[in-house]
Design a protein around this motif. Structure first.
Motif, PDB file in Angstrom:
ATOM      1  N   ARG A 178      25.034  22.113 -27.367  1.00 43.13           N
ATOM      2  CA  ARG A 178      25.802  21.396 -28.380  1.00 43.13           C
ATOM      3  C   ARG A 178      27.156  20.998 -27.821  1.00 43.13           C
ATOM      4  O   ARG A 178      27.835  21.783 -27.197  1.00 43.13           O
ATOM      5  N   ALA A 212      23.269  14.177 -37.474  1.00 45.55           N
ATOM      6  CA  ALA A 212      22.217  15.188 -37.611  1.00 45.55           C
ATOM      7  C   ALA A 212      21.488  15.011 -38.929  1.00 45.55           C
ATOM      8  O   ALA A 212      20.351  15.403 -39.084  1.00 45.55           O
ATOM      9  N   MET A 229      14.495  11.496 -34.275  1.00 47.96           N
ATOM     10  CA  MET A 229      14.694  12.440 -33.172  1.00 47.96           C
ATOM     11  C   MET A 229      14.923  13.848 -33.720  1.00 47.96           C
ATOM     12  O   MET A 229      15.396  14.020 -34.841  1.00 47.96           O
ATOM     13  N   PRO A 230      14.651  14.864 -32.919  1.00 48.75           N
ATOM     14  CA  PRO A 230      14.947  16.227 -33.358  1.00 48.75           C
ATOM     15  C   PRO A 230      16.465  16.435 -33.485  1.00 48.75           C
ATOM     16  O   PRO A 230      17.244  15.678 -32.892  1.00 48.75           O
ATOM     17  N   PRO A 231      16.876  17.442 -34.269  1.00 48.75           N
ATOM     18  CA  PRO A 231      18.300  17.627 -34.539  1.00 48.75           C
ATOM     19  C   PRO A 231      19.170  17.689 -33.283  1.00 48.75           C
ATOM     20  O   PRO A 231      20.264  17.095 -33.258  1.00 48.75           O
ATOM     21  N   ALA A 232      18.729  18.363 -32.240  1.00 43.11           N
ATOM     22  CA  ALA A 232      19.571  18.502 -31.046  1.00 43.11           C
ATOM     23  C   ALA A 232      19.833  17.136 -30.414  1.00 43.11           C
ATOM     24  O   ALA A 232      20.953  16.844 -29.973  1.00 43.11           O
ATOM     25  N   THR A 233      18.818  16.283 -30.378  1.00 39.69           N
ATOM     26  CA  THR A 233      18.982  14.946 -29.808  1.00 39.69           C
ATOM     27  C   THR A 233      19.868  14.099 -30.712  1.00 39.69           C
ATOM     28  O   THR A 233      20.714  13.334 -30.232  1.00 39.69           O
ATOM     29  N   ARG A 234      19.680  14.228 -32.028  1.00 40.14           N
ATOM     30  CA  ARG A 234      20.522  13.464 -32.955  1.00 40.14           C
ATOM     31  C   ARG A 234      21.992  13.833 -32.771  1.00 40.14           C
ATOM     32  O   ARG A 234      22.873  12.989 -32.825  1.00 40.14           O
ATOM     33  N   ARG A 235      22.239  15.114 -32.548  1.00 36.32           N
ATOM     34  CA  ARG A 235      23.626  15.557 -32.375  1.00 36.32           C
ATOM     35  C   ARG A 235      24.221  14.941 -31.112  1.00 36.32           C
ATOM     36  O   ARG A 235      25.345  14.466 -31.109  1.00 36.32           O
ATOM     37  N   GLU A 236      23.446  14.924 -30.038  1.00 32.60           N
ATOM     38  CA  GLU A 236      23.952  14.335 -28.789  1.00 32.60           C
ATOM     39  C   GLU A 236      24.202  12.846 -28.952  1.00 32.60           C
ATOM     40  O   GLU A 236      25.218  12.315 -28.485  1.00 32.60           O
TER      41      GLU A 236
END
Lengths: 536, 170
Positions: free
Chosen positions: B3, B35, B83-90
């Motif tokens: 993150r 996210a 996209m999955p949450p981790a990718t959305r955050r990036e």
């Protein structure tokens, strides 16, 4: 003409399928065996165990989709059927990974190429990892059984032009080539295997083993993420799962707990190690998640005088192993050549550059020929592969260093592909690299240009569709996560049945390697579970 | 990527950001909003400015162009939302860098707000990130490239110049 849809028919017959994105409350379930993942490993396992009379629950994080849903459109297929919408990447983002995420796993979207595990690979496993019971002779009947089950046979229809160019180039250069075996029955030769087979010709797990298991009473949970194994006293006590939302990306509050006599992980070579990492499974020799391999792929595009129409016809039907055979398996990195399908989204994303340059290449779409080189990783000390780890939120991520050893193979591969494409009559050749703008007009120009290219991450497009390793097999618990039957070295009632077992890459498209090894190991497991159940 | 590594690496890689004290809170907001869903309205403005440059020569001319750009923006937003949450955050961190004026100027080198930026300025930004030595900026370029290219070529409107007939009838 209406195509019958075996999934919708099965659901109408009363298959036990639960879509966890619609679950209203927590669930607690029990079975003889729970299988995580419904791809090549999970599908074969489920069929064999249900045939042996065991009760089975299948856990799948993707959705149940079928031929009626498969409309051959990239914009729908990638978000629906692939991990991270087809945009899964390694930790540093330098490698794109195509992996399926649907019932049937990657078999629902793969390009049907079927090869037995090469003898050189099995011999290396014997000598380096002590896997003496996995010789070519011992595995042959298992491969034969799965070839028969899945209609795997050489493709006798003439190859499409994209593949025929590989054949013609190889013949011109005097290098060996062969016809790929495919797992199809009554194939329409459409060319859209990567978006889910619309005619059910592809003998994926979705239309073969999984329907068989469901007909035999297995239960399937979809949109369900296997979160962690509850471990106590050297055994798995339960599998804890979470429901996903309808998009399959975010967790819902509902939990599903499954108790079983035996647990099988078949979540793929990123997913299976991730479950064990989240579960803090014993790993005294630090093997878990390590030695993860990708067959890193470099790509060479060419413009031909005539139309190629690489989107049309069976996607991969001709291959060349010439460059795998030029050195010993543990020598400089060898590579396999294949000709992939060419569709607008995947091709456009892969091509270098932006703006006018990129558009000009796209406007040659119908004349585009593409070759890919799959680099055989994992057979050399300088090719230790990557490492699966967890993000803060528990989701898995693969780090995979592209070493100079890999780049040496990549450069030879880009050279070999350019030479072959010119031999086949290419007007221009474009290795997929950000510093190749106008391409090369001759082999002579390409040879000089490719020799000078800085082969570094991002500048060189590197992709992968084959993730292997991370729960490697070895005869010695210090060297692997499981034994040669896929049984976890430290957890009594846990097996791994997927590509994460491979202690190196395969050196060929891996689906048949997974089918054959899983058929053997699932059969051994069925026997062991039957023995344990027998009255004393 | 862990993150906020995108932002941290950005800070480490570009001393330029050192003065922008308000960034972390803004980053957290941008990342959290990403996210939750697809592109924010500010992100949409960025994509609408970049898409015609990324796809120069590919989009139709005249009145049809605005509609094509809007469809690309929608496509990118849908892709991000899936996209999955981790990718959305990036991706949220990437768009935050581009959304905020100080980082747009310093990291992307685009001096004017996106709707006013010239084609040349945007092309120079894309080229600089593409050829950058920093993995962070190169990965940012590739994310924009892949999202925008995929959103356009998924649409049947993009197929005639490719001489691609579309999938067969079954």
């Amino acid at each position: 003409m209406a195509i019958s849809d075996p999934i919708r028919q099965g659901l109408a017959r009363g298959w036990k399928v639960t879509d966890a994105s619609r679950l209203e409350r927590d669930l607690a379930l029990e079975a003889d065996v729970v299988v995580v993942g419904t791809g090549a490993g999970g599908g074969v396992t489920a069929e064999i165990l249900t045939r042996a009379g065991l009760t089975v629950i299948l856990v799948e994080e993707g959705a149940l989709r079928s031929s009626s849903d498969f409309r051959m459109r990239e914009g729908e297929a990638y978000p629906e059927l692939y991990q991270e919408s087809g945009a899964r990447k390694t930790l540093d983002k330098s490698i794109n990974i195509l992996q399926g995420r649907a019932v049937g796993g990657s078999t629902t979207v793969n390009w049907t190429s079927s090869f037995r595990t090469p003898g050189a690979t099995l011999a290396y496993w014997q000598s380096e990892f002590g896997l003496t019971d996995l010789g070519a002779d011992a595995l042959a009947p298992w491969f034969a059984r799965m070839e028969q089950r899945l209609g795997i046979s050489p493709w006798t229809v003439p190859p499409n032009e994209n593949n025929d160019l590989l054949r013609r180039g190889a013949e011109k250069l005097g290098i060996s080539w062969g016809v790929i075996q495919r797992n199809v029955r009554g194939c329409w030769n459409l060319g859209y295997c990567g978006m889910g087979c619309p005619t059910n010709a592809k003998q994926s797990m979705l239309v073969t083993t999984i329907p068989a298991a469901l007909d035999a009473g297995a239960r399937l949970l979809t949109r369900t993420r296997a979160d962690r194994l509850r471990i106590a006293a050297g055994r798995v006590a339960a599998l804890e799962c979470r429901a996903l939302d309808a998009a399959g990306t975010d967790l819902r509050p509902q939990r599903i707990t499954i108790r079983a006599r035996h647990y099988v992980l078949a979540a793929g070579a990123i997913g299976s190690p991730a479950i064990l990492l989240r579960s803090r499974a014993p790993d005294p020799y630090r093997n878990l998640g390590a030695r993860t391999f990708l067959h890193p792929v470099v790509v060479s595009s060419a413009v031909m005088a005539e139309r190629v129409d690489g989107y049309k016809g069976a996607p991969q039907t001709v291959y060349s192993d010439h460059f795998l055979e030029q050195a010993p398996v543990d020598g400089p990195m060898g590579f396999k050549l294949e000709a992939p399908p060419i569709h607008p989204v995947l091709y456009g994303m892969t091509l270098q550059g932006f703006g006018a340059g990129h558009t000009a290449l796209m406007h040659e779409f119908a004349h585009a020929h593409a070759l890919i080189a799959l680099l055989r990783d994992g057979f050399h000390p300088e090719s230790p592969g990557g490492m699966v780890g967890l993000r803060d939120d528990g989701s898995p991520v693969l780090s995979y260093p592209l070493t100079s050893f890999v780049w040496d193979g990549a450069r030879r591969a880009l050279l070999a592909m350019a030479e072959l494409q010119f031999a086949a009559g290419a007007k221009r050749v474009f290795p997929v690299h950000e510093q190749v703008a106008d391409g090369y007009a001759s082999w002579r120009e390409a040879r000089a240009g490719i020799a000078q290219l800085p082969l570094v991450p991002f500048k060189t497009r590197v992709v992968s569709a084959h993730v292997m390793g991370g729960c490697g097999m070895a005869a010695d618990p210090r060297r692997g996560v499981t034994d040669s039957r896929g049984r976890h070295w430290h957890l009594d009632n846990l097996s791994v049945h997927d590509g994460s077992l491979f202690p190196t890459s395969i050196g060929a498209n891996p689906q048949l390697s997974i089918y054959g090894l899983t058929a053997r190991n699932a059969s051994l497991l069925a026997e062991a579970l039957a023995r344990r159940r027998a009255p004393a | 990527m862990r993150r906020r590594t995108f932002l941290k690496a950005g800070v480490a890689g570009t001393v330029l950001l050192a003065g922008a004290a308000r960034i972390p809170a803004a980053a957290a907001r941008a990342a959290d909003s990403m996210a939750a869903r697809g592109l924010s309205s500010a992100d949409r403005v960025v994509v609408a400015a970049i898409a015609p440059v990324m796809l120069a020569g590919a989009l139709p001319a005249g009145e049809a162009k605005a509609k094509a750009v809007a469809s690309v923006v929608d496509g990118v937003s849908q892709a991000v939302a899936g996209m999955p949450p981790a990718t959305r955050r990036e991706l949220g961190e990437l768009f935050m860098l581009l959304d905020l004026a100080p980082t747009r100027r310093l990291v992307a080198g685009v001096s004017r707000p996106w709707p006013e930026a010239s084609v040349g300025e945007i092309a120079a930004f894309l080229q600089a990130w593409r050829m950058s030595r920093l993995a962070l900026l190169q990965s940012g370029y590739h994310a924009l490239h892949d999202l925008i290219v995929a959103a356009w070529y998924a649409q049947p409107e993009s197929w005639p110049p490719l001489a691609y007939p579309g999938p067969p009838e079954v």
